[in-house]
Each structure stands twice: as structure tokens, then as C-alpha cells.
Design a protein around this motif. Structure first.
Motif, short mmCIF file in Angstrom:
data_model
loop_
_atom_site.label_atom_id
_atom_site.label_comp_id
_atom_site.label_asym_id
_atom_site.label_seq_id
_atom_site.Cartn_x
_atom_site.Cartn_y
_atom_site.Cartn_z
N VAL A 89 47.78 37.27 46.26
CA VAL A 89 46.80 36.50 45.50
C VAL A 89 46.03 37.40 44.54
CG1 VAL A 89 44.73 35.07 45.66
CG2 VAL A 89 46.57 34.75 47.30
N LYS A 90 45.68 38.61 45.00
CA LYS A 90 44.97 39.54 44.14
C LYS A 90 45.83 39.98 42.96
CE LYS A 90 41.60 41.54 47.33
NZ LYS A 90 41.07 42.78 47.93
N SER A 91 47.12 40.12 43.21
CA SER A 91 48.03 40.48 42.13
C SER A 91 48.04 39.40 41.06
CB SER A 91 49.44 40.69 42.69
OG SER A 91 50.35 40.95 41.65
N HIS A 92 48.04 38.14 41.50
CA HIS A 92 48.00 37.02 40.56
C HIS A 92 46.69 37.03 39.78
CE1 HIS A 92 48.69 33.06 38.88
NE2 HIS A 92 47.55 32.62 39.42
N ARG A 93 45.57 37.32 40.47
CA ARG A 93 44.28 37.36 39.79
C ARG A 93 44.24 38.48 38.75
NH1 ARG A 93 39.13 35.81 40.14
NH2 ARG A 93 39.39 34.63 42.06
N GLU A 94 44.84 39.62 39.08
CA GLU A 94 44.87 40.73 38.14
C GLU A 94 45.65 40.37 36.89
OE1 GLU A 94 44.24 44.27 36.30
OE2 GLU A 94 43.22 43.40 38.04
N THR A 95 46.72 39.60 37.05
CA THR A 95 47.49 39.13 35.89
C THR A 95 46.61 38.26 35.00
OG1 THR A 95 49.56 39.18 37.14
CG2 THR A 95 49.50 37.82 35.15
N GLN A 96 45.85 37.35 35.62
CA GLN A 96 44.95 36.50 34.85
C GLN A 96 43.88 37.33 34.15
OE1 GLN A 96 43.66 33.85 38.06
NE2 GLN A 96 44.87 32.19 37.17
N ARG A 97 43.38 38.35 34.86
CA ARG A 97 42.33 39.19 34.29
C ARG A 97 42.85 39.96 33.09
NH1 ARG A 97 40.78 41.91 38.79
NH2 ARG A 97 39.01 40.57 39.25
N LYS A 98 44.10 40.47 33.17
CA LYS A 98 44.68 41.20 32.04
C LYS A 98 44.83 40.28 30.83
CE LYS A 98 47.27 44.67 34.68
NZ LYS A 98 48.61 45.16 35.07
N GLN A 99 45.24 39.05 31.08
CA GLN A 99 45.38 38.09 29.99
C GLN A 99 44.03 37.84 29.32
OE1 GLN A 99 47.15 34.73 31.97
NE2 GLN A 99 49.24 35.54 31.79
N ARG A 100 42.99 37.78 30.14
CA ARG A 100 41.66 37.53 29.60
C ARG A 100 41.17 38.74 28.81
NH1 ARG A 100 38.61 35.65 34.26
NH2 ARG A 100 37.45 37.59 34.36
N PHE A 110 34.98 40.65 50.10
CA PHE A 110 34.75 39.82 48.92
C PHE A 110 34.81 40.65 47.64
CE2 PHE A 110 33.54 37.05 52.21
CZ PHE A 110 33.75 35.78 51.72
N SER A 111 35.63 41.70 47.70
CA SER A 111 35.70 42.60 46.56
C SER A 111 36.22 41.92 45.31
CB SER A 111 36.59 43.81 46.89
OG SER A 111 37.90 43.38 47.21
N SER A 112 37.04 40.88 45.45
CA SER A 112 37.62 40.24 44.27
C SER A 112 36.55 39.61 43.39
CB SER A 112 38.62 39.16 44.68
OG SER A 112 37.98 38.12 45.35
N THR A 113 35.58 38.95 44.02
CA THR A 113 34.53 38.35 43.21
C THR A 113 33.60 39.41 42.64
OG1 THR A 113 32.77 36.68 43.16
CG2 THR A 113 32.99 37.92 45.18
#
Length: 372
Positions: free
Chosen positions: A187-198, A273-276
Motif C-alpha cells: 500500500v505504501k508503494s502505491h502511495r509513493e507512486t501517487q506522491r511522485k505523480q503529484r 502512522f508514518s504515512s500520514t
């Protein structure tokens, strides 16, 4: 995936206990007030609380035997179902207290975990909650098998059904921890992909951080004309929420609301909760929201800045927003003290709309100073 069982339906009446160990009476009372708010948020009914003077924790019960007996009697008189300690209890202390009082005993960490469990909504938050709860429960499994205690007796070298069950249960929990970590990594890998796009977008990003219940989500709603969930309870929002904001000059930014900080939040929960909180790491600037009306606002400020320092986030522009200024009256001592440390400090009232336009101008000014 949400492997949680709320304590609230089973436990109705709670009694809170805090001590002066390694802190002043004033700090202890402030922490106890915060614990009472946490208990309310958890959904329990508070029927009493007390502060205990303590020089050094006792190994067996955390408190001295005489004080535990006194609390047990108070609990019986008040028909208490649960004792809530404003400190981390060791598994042994927790187990001993439950056996001595015949009551459910939980500590501050377990209260926070339960609130997180009740309020997590996204898949990542649910996984993080489950991981934190599994790691917390692993050394405390004997609490779940007290009904087998008589079967755990016997001669040396033999094992009763209770002990066998504990071993089985421990293996199950260890496997669940490993599996949850694997799922969380995906899930974190997916979030990192979204973050890079942003990050590839030519739009500055800001993170709204600060003490829980200081008005962070309300600030995002007002600034972005959004509808982020807001409730007058601690940890009302656990998941990072990003909204687009148009500044007065027409420029655009992205603002993200993050999970709130709290006094004595265990570092392993911060890691869970490091992701947030990582939204702060990847932002171009920070908006730190404080409750200006809280007598402990300077401690809120110190707690927040310490966490941001631990996350290595203080290398970018920081705007300090002192919210709820409408409740402060004429006493602006704390505000002036904070402003002396941070020139980019502004007093607002989100609910009353005081200085909200000036805040948008300040954001634009800070961005212009640093990125023009």
C-alpha cells in the motif's frame, strides 16, 4: 481486514488514574485532562479520576499496594468497569492490576490504539492500526487466557491446555504481524507512486500539522471550501486528506491535513502512522495549527515542533497559525511568545472567519519569498 473489536460496548464506566512521576503537578493535571478527553472520544463514561503522587513506579502494580487497594475500593463504590492509567503499563503490571482489582485495566497507549481502530477508514490506516495493535497485544496474550490459568499449573516440564493455547495464539499473532507488514509495504508503494505523480505537477504543496483537535481539518475546509470530516474529539481525522486551494493572487497550491499530535504519543505509534506524517516530509511548506485558547498551548507548540524536528521537517518554511483566537480575550502572552520565535505567525479563528483572508495572503507571501 479491519480486525478490531471495540471495548466500548462491554465497558461503560471508567475511572482514570494519573501520577506525578517525572512531571509537575500542573503537567500531570493537564495530561489527565487530555486522558479524560481521550476516554470520552473512546466512548466510555467517565465516573471519576485522581492524581497520585509517585516518586518511582512499583514493579508489580506501578502504584504501591496501599494505593491500589484504595483505588479498588473507590472503583467498587462507583461501580467502575475499567481503570484507565495515564501511563504505559508493562504487561506484568497490567495483568497484576487486573487480577488484584477484578477489573479491566488499560493504559494510555491502549486507549489511543482503540480510538485509532474506531476511526481508521482507508486501507492503509486500517493496516497500520492492526499492526500497532498486534504488536501491542503480543506480550499481553496471557490476559486473553485467564480462564485457563488453572490448567497452566502442573509439574515442571509439563504444559497445560492454557499454555499450549498461548503458544498457538502467539504464533498466529506473529504470522499476522508479518502478513500485515507485507500488505502495508504494498500500500505504501502505491502511495509513493501517487506522491511522485503529484510532485511532477508545478504546484506547491503544504502540510497542515499540529496538535489534535486544534482545528486542522476545519482550517482545510475553510481554506479549500472542502468537506473534510470535523468533530470536536481527539483524532477525529486519521487519514491524510489533500485539497486544492486558490490563493488571492490566483496561484494554486495543494494542502494536506495530517493526523494530529498529542502529548506523550508513543514513538512506535508515530511510526505506525508514518504515512500520514510523511506528507509533512514531502511538502514544500508547513502550516502548524495551535489552539491559542488552551492554557497548555506552549506545550502543544513544543510537542509539535519536536515531532517535526524528529521527522527532519524544519528545513522548509513554517507558518504558525494560532487558532481559536476568539476565545482568548485580552491575554495574548503565549501568542507574542510564539511570534517572537516565528515571524510568520498569525492569529485566526476558523469558525468565526477571523483573519482567514490574511492567512491566505501570508501563505502566498511565504511562497513568493522562498520560491520566486
Amino acid at each position: 481486514m479491519k480486525e478490531t473489536t471495540s471495548l466500548a460496548p462491554k465497558i461503560q464506566r471508567a475511572y482514570a488514574v494519573s501520577t506525578t512521576y517525572q512531571r509537575s503537578r500542573e503537567e500531570t493535571e493537564a495530561s489527565l485532562k487530555e486522558l479524560e478527553d481521550l476516554i470520552d472520544t473512546m466512548g466510555l463514561h467517565r465516573v471519576g479520576a485522581q492524581v497520585v503522587s509517585l516518586q518511582k513506579p512499583h514493579a508489580k502494580y506501578y502504584l504501591g499496594t496501599g494505593k491500589v487497594e484504595e483505588i479498588k475500593q473507590i472503583a467498587e463504590d462507583l461501580e467502575v468497569d475499567c481503570l484507565v492509567f495515564d501511563h504505559d503499563l508493562s504487561p506484568r503490571q497490567q495483568r497484576n492490576l487486573e487480577q488484584f482489582t477484578g477489573l479491566c485495566v488499560i493504559d494510555r497507549r491502549e486507549v489511543i490504539l482503540q480510538i485509532f481502530a474506531d476511526r481508521a477508514s482507508t486501507r492503509e490506516a486500517v493496516l497500520q492500526v492492526n499492526l500497532a495493535r498486534l504488536e501491542y497485544s503480543l506480550p499481553r496474550l496471557t490476559r486473553a487466557w485467564t480462564h485457563l490459568s488453572r490448567q497452566r499449573g502442573g509439574t515442571k516440564g509439563t504444559r497445560g491446555e492454557g499454555e499450549k493455547q498461548l503458544e498457538v495464539d502467539r504464533r498466529i499473532v506473529v504470522k499476522k504481524i508479518a502478513r500485515t507488514k507485507e500488505e502495508l509495504a504494498k500500500v505504501k508503494s502505491h502511495r509513493e507512486t501517487q506522491r511522485k505523480q503529484r510532485r511532477n505537477l508545478p504546484v506547491p504543496t503544504g502540510a497542515i500539522v499540529g496538535y489534535t483537535n486544534a482545528g486542522k481539518s476545519s482550517l482545510l475546509n475553510m481554506t479549500a471550501h472542502a468537506d473534510v470530516f470535523v468533530e470536536n474529539k481527539l483524532f477525529a481525522t486519521l487519514d491524510p486528506t489533500t485539497r486544492r486551494v486558490i490563493l488571492p493572487g490566483g496561484s494554486e497550491i495543494l494542502l494536506t491535513d495530517t493526523v494530529g499530535f498529542i502529548r506523550d504519543l508513543p514513538h512506535d505509534l508515530i511510526e505506525s502512522f508514518s504515512s500520514t506524517l510523511e506528507e509533512s516530509l514531502y511538502s514544500d511548506f508547513l502550516i502548524v495549527v495551535l489552539d491559542a485558547s488552551d492554557p497548555q498551548v506552549m506545550q502543544q507548540y513544543e510537542t509539535t515542533m519536536q515531532v517535526l524536528h524528529d521527522l527532519s521537517c524544519l528545513d522548509r518554511p513554517v507558518i504558525i497559525v494560532c487558532n481559536k483566537i476568539d476565545r482568548c480575550g485580552d491575554d495574548l502572552t503565549h501568542l507574542n511568545a510564539i511570534r517572537a520565535k516565528h515571524p510568520h505567525t498569525i492569529a485566526v479563528s476558523v469558525t468565526q472567519g477571523i483573519n482567514m483572508e490574511q492567512l491566505s495572503v501570508l501563505i502566498e507571501t511565504v511562497l513568493y519569498e522562498n520560491y520566486s
